[in-house]
Enzyme design. Structure first.
Site, PDB file in Angstrom:
ATOM      1  N   ASP A  65     -11.738  -6.844 -23.169  1.00  0.00           N
ATOM      2  CA  ASP A  65     -11.642  -8.147 -22.504  1.00  0.00           C
ATOM      3  C   ASP A  65     -10.429  -8.275 -21.587  1.00  0.00           C
ATOM      4  O   ASP A  65     -10.129  -9.381 -21.118  1.00  0.00           O
ATOM      5  CB  ASP A  65     -11.620  -9.259 -23.558  1.00  0.00           C
ATOM      6  CG  ASP A  65     -12.973  -9.430 -24.230  1.00  0.00           C
ATOM      7  OD1 ASP A  65     -13.948  -9.727 -23.510  1.00  0.00           O
ATOM      8  OD2 ASP A  65     -13.085  -9.229 -25.459  1.00  0.00           O
ATOM      9  N   ARG A  90      -7.520  -9.297 -28.912  1.00  0.00           N
ATOM     10  CA  ARG A  90      -6.866  -9.570 -27.640  1.00  0.00           C
ATOM     11  C   ARG A  90      -5.388  -9.938 -27.787  1.00  0.00           C
ATOM     12  O   ARG A  90      -4.693 -10.150 -26.784  1.00  0.00           O
ATOM     13  CB  ARG A  90      -7.604 -10.719 -26.912  1.00  0.00           C
ATOM     14  CG  ARG A  90      -9.094 -10.475 -26.735  1.00  0.00           C
ATOM     15  CD  ARG A  90      -9.680 -11.391 -25.676  1.00  0.00           C
ATOM     16  NE  ARG A  90      -9.033 -11.150 -24.393  1.00  0.00           N
ATOM     17  CZ  ARG A  90      -9.158 -11.946 -23.326  1.00  0.00           C
ATOM     18  NH1 ARG A  90      -9.909 -13.010 -23.404  1.00  0.00           N
ATOM     19  NH2 ARG A  90      -8.527 -11.660 -22.195  1.00  0.00           N
ATOM     20  N   ARG A 135      -9.379 -20.420 -30.289  1.00  0.00           N
ATOM     21  CA  ARG A 135      -8.380 -19.466 -29.795  1.00  0.00           C
ATOM     22  C   ARG A 135      -6.976 -20.060 -29.675  1.00  0.00           C
ATOM     23  O   ARG A 135      -5.997 -19.324 -29.666  1.00  0.00           O
ATOM     24  CB  ARG A 135      -8.802 -18.954 -28.399  1.00  0.00           C
ATOM     25  CG  ARG A 135     -10.191 -18.333 -28.332  1.00  0.00           C
ATOM     26  CD  ARG A 135     -10.213 -16.960 -28.990  1.00  0.00           C
ATOM     27  NE  ARG A 135     -11.525 -16.360 -28.929  1.00  0.00           N
ATOM     28  CZ  ARG A 135     -11.965 -15.611 -27.909  1.00  0.00           C
ATOM     29  NH1 ARG A 135     -11.187 -15.398 -26.864  1.00  0.00           N
ATOM     30  NH2 ARG A 135     -13.177 -15.091 -27.941  1.00  0.00           N
ATOM     31  N   HIS A 166     -13.416 -22.234 -24.471  1.00  0.00           N
ATOM     32  CA  HIS A 166     -12.123 -22.673 -23.946  1.00  0.00           C
ATOM     33  C   HIS A 166     -12.279 -24.022 -23.245  1.00  0.00           C
ATOM     34  O   HIS A 166     -13.373 -24.358 -22.781  1.00  0.00           O
ATOM     35  CB  HIS A 166     -11.624 -21.677 -22.886  1.00  0.00           C
ATOM     36  CG  HIS A 166     -11.142 -20.369 -23.432  1.00  0.00           C
ATOM     37  ND1 HIS A 166     -11.639 -19.165 -23.010  1.00  0.00           N
ATOM     38  CD2 HIS A 166     -10.181 -20.084 -24.347  1.00  0.00           C
ATOM     39  CE1 HIS A 166     -10.998 -18.184 -23.646  1.00  0.00           C
ATOM     40  NE2 HIS A 166     -10.119 -18.719 -24.462  1.00  0.00           N
ATOM     41  N   ILE A 247     -20.564 -11.993 -21.178  1.00  0.00           N
ATOM     42  CA  ILE A 247     -19.435 -11.810 -22.110  1.00  0.00           C
ATOM     43  C   ILE A 247     -18.535 -13.051 -22.053  1.00  0.00           C
ATOM     44  O   ILE A 247     -17.309 -12.972 -22.173  1.00  0.00           O
ATOM     45  CB  ILE A 247     -18.673 -10.489 -21.853  1.00  0.00           C
ATOM     46  CG1 ILE A 247     -18.459 -10.242 -20.356  1.00  0.00           C
ATOM     47  CG2 ILE A 247     -19.407  -9.329 -22.482  1.00  0.00           C
ATOM     48  CD1 ILE A 247     -17.599  -9.017 -20.060  1.00  0.00           C
ATOM     49  N   CYS A 253     -10.716 -17.188 -15.379  1.00  0.00           N
ATOM     50  CA  CYS A 253     -10.027 -16.258 -16.281  1.00  0.00           C
ATOM     51  C   CYS A 253      -9.832 -14.871 -15.687  1.00  0.00           C
ATOM     52  O   CYS A 253      -9.115 -14.060 -16.272  1.00  0.00           O
ATOM     53  CB  CYS A 253     -10.794 -16.160 -17.599  1.00  0.00           C
ATOM     54  SG  CYS A 253     -12.481 -15.588 -17.403  1.00  0.00           S
TER      55      CYS A 253
END
Ligand code: CIR
Length: 262
Positions: A65, A90, A135, A166, A247, A253
């Site tokens: 990622d 990540r 997250r 997000h 994904i 991002c």
């Protein structure tokens, strides 16, 4: 904090073949590597076309990622913040940005504690909204407010609907007064004081668009969003993004953007 969508520099990371194994909530099939590469190249070309000078980093095969460089860091003209992404795979990605950020910014801060993904941070003219999510923890969001203050920005914690990855999966800044948002996120009231253009039902997957200078980059597969943006008087550049959407990613991002002052 004005002109938050004026940029002249960006950092991107080229996808490695492992990108097709990127995290996804829905458990769908892997995208084709060639499609991710083509979409990433189209995105890079769009940023360059908008007048940005790009720093293109090499792929990080051990981190599928890692092309989503805006999750492990945030950048501003005044400095950068290395974050701690909340997905275990990540968590250390920010370390692979450190030398680049040190070379390009006067100040590079670290998130002092907790977890926060850049995808949960919507920088607006008067504040940076920090969405709590799977997250981004409250501890991380509060620590991020401290780091933002060092750079002269005001952060504010916001709730996000449980089903979104997000904050910026479900919302985007369009101009100094207007956000694009899913109905569910707008209903939380976090955009009080802003004009909200609601994403039409069925096109929630297209809520992540990227305002950059005089244009808005948006997904080609969302015709009603494209029409709303056009009606709002925006100069829209529609890009294919089905492979990166597979994904769970969007446009904000895939780059770290800032305005380097002359
Ligand atoms: C992930 O789940 O972390 C990546 N597959 C997608 C990250 C997208 N980042 C973002 O929306 N800010």
């Amino acid at each position: 904090m004005s002109e938050v969508f004026e940029f002249n520099r960006a950092i991107l990371r080229r996808p490695g073949v492992s990108v097709v194994k990127g995290l996804r909530a829905g458990g769908g099939p892997d995208p084709e590597f060639a499609d991710v590469v083509a979409e990433h190249a189209g995105y890079a070309a769009a940023l360059a076309g908008a007048g940005l000078e790009l720093t293109m980093l090499d792929p990080l095969e051990a981190f599928p990622d890692a092309i989503f460089v805006e999750d492990p860091a945030l950048v501003f003209p005044e400095g950068a913040i290395i974050l701690k992404p909340g997905a275990p795979s990540r968590e250390v990605e920010g370390e692979f940005l450190r030398s680049t950020l040190n070379a390009l910014f006067d100040q590079v801060l670290d998130l002092p504690r907790g977890y926060a993904d850049g995808g949960d941070v919507l920088v607006m003219p008067d504040k940076a909204l920090i969405g709590l999510s799977a997250r981004t923890t409250r501890e991380g969001a509060e620590a991020l407010i401290e780091a933002l203050a060092v750079l002269g920005y005001r952060g504010e914690v916001a709730a996000t609907p449980a089903e979104v990855l997000h904050l910026k999966t479900a919302s985007s800044l369009l101009d100094a007064e207007t956000v694009l948002s899913t109905r569910a996120l707008a209903a939380t009231g976090i955009f009080a004081g802003y004009r909200v253009i609601e994403v039409p039902e069925g096109e929630e997957g297209g809520a992540n668009v990227l305002r950059v200078n005089d244009r808005v980059i948006a997904g080609a597969g969302y015709p009603r969003i494209l029409e709303l943006l056009d009606q709002h008087g925006l100069n829209v550049e529609a890009l294919q993004n089905a492979a990166i959407a597979a994904i769970d990613a969007g446009f904000t991002c895939m780059s770290l953007r800032w305005k380097l002052k002359a």
